[in-house]
Each structure stands twice: as C-alpha cells, then as structure tokens.
Design a protein around this motif. Structure first.
Motif, mmCIF file in Angstrom:
data_model
loop_
_atom_site.group_PDB
_atom_site.id
_atom_site.type_symbol
_atom_site.label_atom_id
_atom_site.label_comp_id
_atom_site.label_asym_id
_atom_site.label_seq_id
_atom_site.Cartn_x
_atom_site.Cartn_y
_atom_site.Cartn_z
ATOM 1 N N LEU A 1 54.285 43.921 12.455
ATOM 2 C CA LEU A 1 55.147 44.403 11.524
ATOM 3 C C LEU A 1 55.504 45.606 11.041
ATOM 4 O O LEU A 1 56.859 45.514 10.901
ATOM 5 N N PRO A 2 54.403 46.886 10.765
ATOM 6 C CA PRO A 2 55.307 47.770 10.606
ATOM 7 C C PRO A 2 56.220 48.363 11.500
ATOM 8 O O PRO A 2 57.428 49.381 11.459
ATOM 9 N N SER A 3 56.188 47.823 12.464
ATOM 10 C CA SER A 3 57.494 48.427 13.693
ATOM 11 C C SER A 3 58.625 47.396 13.257
ATOM 12 O O SER A 3 59.520 48.398 13.614
ATOM 13 N N GLY A 4 58.913 46.940 12.365
ATOM 14 C CA GLY A 4 59.351 46.311 11.871
ATOM 15 C C GLY A 4 60.443 44.756 12.665
ATOM 16 O O GLY A 4 61.517 44.486 12.569
ATOM 17 N N ILE A 5 59.931 44.375 13.923
ATOM 18 C CA ILE A 5 60.125 43.500 14.018
ATOM 19 C C ILE A 5 60.009 42.284 13.573
ATOM 20 O O ILE A 5 58.759 42.114 13.144
ATOM 21 N N LEU A 6 61.228 40.774 13.281
ATOM 22 C CA LEU A 6 60.687 39.918 12.219
ATOM 23 C C LEU A 6 60.801 38.364 13.129
ATOM 24 O O LEU A 6 60.532 37.870 13.128
ATOM 25 N N ASP A 7 61.095 38.920 14.187
ATOM 26 C CA ASP A 7 61.195 37.580 15.300
ATOM 27 C C ASP A 7 59.967 37.302 16.199
ATOM 28 O O ASP A 7 59.841 37.934 16.762
ATOM 29 N N TYR A 8 59.358 36.506 15.783
ATOM 30 C CA TYR A 8 57.593 35.985 16.918
ATOM 31 C C TYR A 8 58.081 34.405 17.143
ATOM 32 O O TYR A 8 59.002 33.669 16.718
ATOM 33 N N GLY A 9 58.149 34.676 18.127
ATOM 34 C CA GLY A 9 57.659 33.276 19.247
ATOM 35 C C GLY A 9 56.407 32.054 19.104
ATOM 36 O O GLY A 9 55.416 32.999 19.007
#
Length: 230
Positions: free
Chosen positions: A45-53
């Motif tokens: 999450l700290p990477s800024g990625i909010l899309d998870y499959g």
C-alpha cells in the motif's frame, strides 16, 4: 521488497508506453494478490497502488473485511454464478464474464442492492482448451445480449494469453484483442464502453502495453511466487 518490485513494474510500463508513444497514465497496474496474505497487500500500500486482483470470491471477501476500504478490488478469476451475491458492494470490476447466464446472475444480485456491476467480457483469444472465455467470433453477439441488462455495464474486454517464456509469441493475441475492442467500439452499442482492455501478466505485460492494454495484472512480478498450498 514488494514496494521495490512495484516501482520496477511501473518503470517497465512507462518504458513500454514511451516505446509506442502512449501516456503511462492510460495504464492501470493491478497487483494480483491471490494466494497472498493480507499482510502482503499492507506491505504494498505505501507504493500508492490501490487496485488489487483476486481469483477467488472467498479470498476477496476475507481481505475486503480486513483491509482499508479505499482499495479497489478486481475479480479476475472464473466466477461461479452461486458466488456472485458475495461480490455486491465489494468489487470495482469483474474481469471474467464469459456467458449470458453469468451476466444475468450478476444483474439479479446487483439489482437487489440497486447497484451497477462494471464488467469485462473474457475472450479466449488463443482458443486454449484449458482456459475460460468466449471466442472472438462470439464476442459481439454476447455483448449485445448483456448490454440489455440495466444493472450491468460492459467496460471493455479481458484476455489471458498463453503462458510462455517468450512474450513476443503473445503479441499477436494482444494485437487481435485491441482490434476486436476497436471493432466493437465502432458499433456504438448502447450501454457498452470499450475503455478497458485488460491483458498482460507478469511474463508479458510490457508487450501487452505496447499493443494497447489499459490494465495489466501482475502478481508474481510484485509479490513473488505464489503459494498454492494455503
């Protein structure tokens, strides 16, 4: 390590876009967290990625309950009709709609909550017997039928290309997917958008981006090898 992996994948996407004159912002990276514990997502999450499959409904629901509510969940695996009801209110996009019966079940369950289900039509472009999805020849007819459902919105197409050590061998499938997407878009079917082209995974996402992918699904390249024993 996970954040570093994400940065590398994002850099690879950027380079693939630059190669063909695309804007990297056109491409959404979906971190495929299937079989991984929720702690791996917390680490990402700290990477800024909010899309998870996720591939399995149960796993998606379990993680949904634990993790922050601003995460956008993508159902990317084969979806059984009896599991659709559990996705209402939880899923951003269902990537794997491959039959009218499944779409009708999605309509039924999302209508109860007066919600709209955003979906992609899964096309088995390589016609592999081991994979789900419809043929490219069947796609338009299925889309026209699903487009009649008021609580289902088709946002585009998805494919899973063959597993290969040489990503160039999948270029033809990605190219054909892009062509199919453009062809359907040109039909101007009511209630149908072709804004999303979900294709490309850890082994071939750069080639997919070069050929027009707007979503890539990367698991191993971010989280490492999967544990199928859990």
């Amino acid at each position: 390590m996970i954040v570093e992996n994400i940065k590398q994948v994002e850099e690879n996407i950027k380079q693939a876009c630059e190669k063909v004159g695309r804007n990297p912002e056109e491409v959404t990276l979906i971190a495929v967290s299937k079989t991984k514990p929720y702690t791996a997502i917390e680490e990402a999450l700290p990477s800024g990625i909010l899309d998870y499959g996720e591939n399995k409904v149960q796993e998606l629901c379990d993680k949904f309950d634990i993790l922050p509510k601003n995460i956008r969940w993508h159902m990317i695996g084969h979806l059984q009709r009896n599991k659709v009801k559990y996705l209402v209110g939880k899923v951003q996009l269902i990537h794997s709609v491959d039959s009218l019966r499944l779409a009708e079940q999605i309509e039924k369950e999302f209508a109860k909550a007066d919600e709209i289900a955003n979906v992609l039509i899964e096309v088995n472009m390589a016609q592999e017997e081991s994979k789900f999805g419809i043929t490219s020849q069947e796609t338009e007819e299925l889309i026209r039928e699903i487009a009649k459902l008021p609580h289902v919105r088709i946002q585009g197409l998805m494919t899973i290309a063959p597993f290969t050590d040489n990503p160039e061998t999948n270029r033809v499938y990605f190219k054909n997917m892009k062509k199919l997407s453009v062809d359907i878009n040109n039909k101007n079917i009511d209630n149908v958008s072709m804004n999303v082209l979900s294709m490309g995974m850890t082994g071939d996402y750069q080639v997919a981006v070069e050929e027009g992918a707007t979503m890539v699904r990367v698991g191993t390249g971010i989280f490492g090898e999967r544990n199928y024993n859990i």
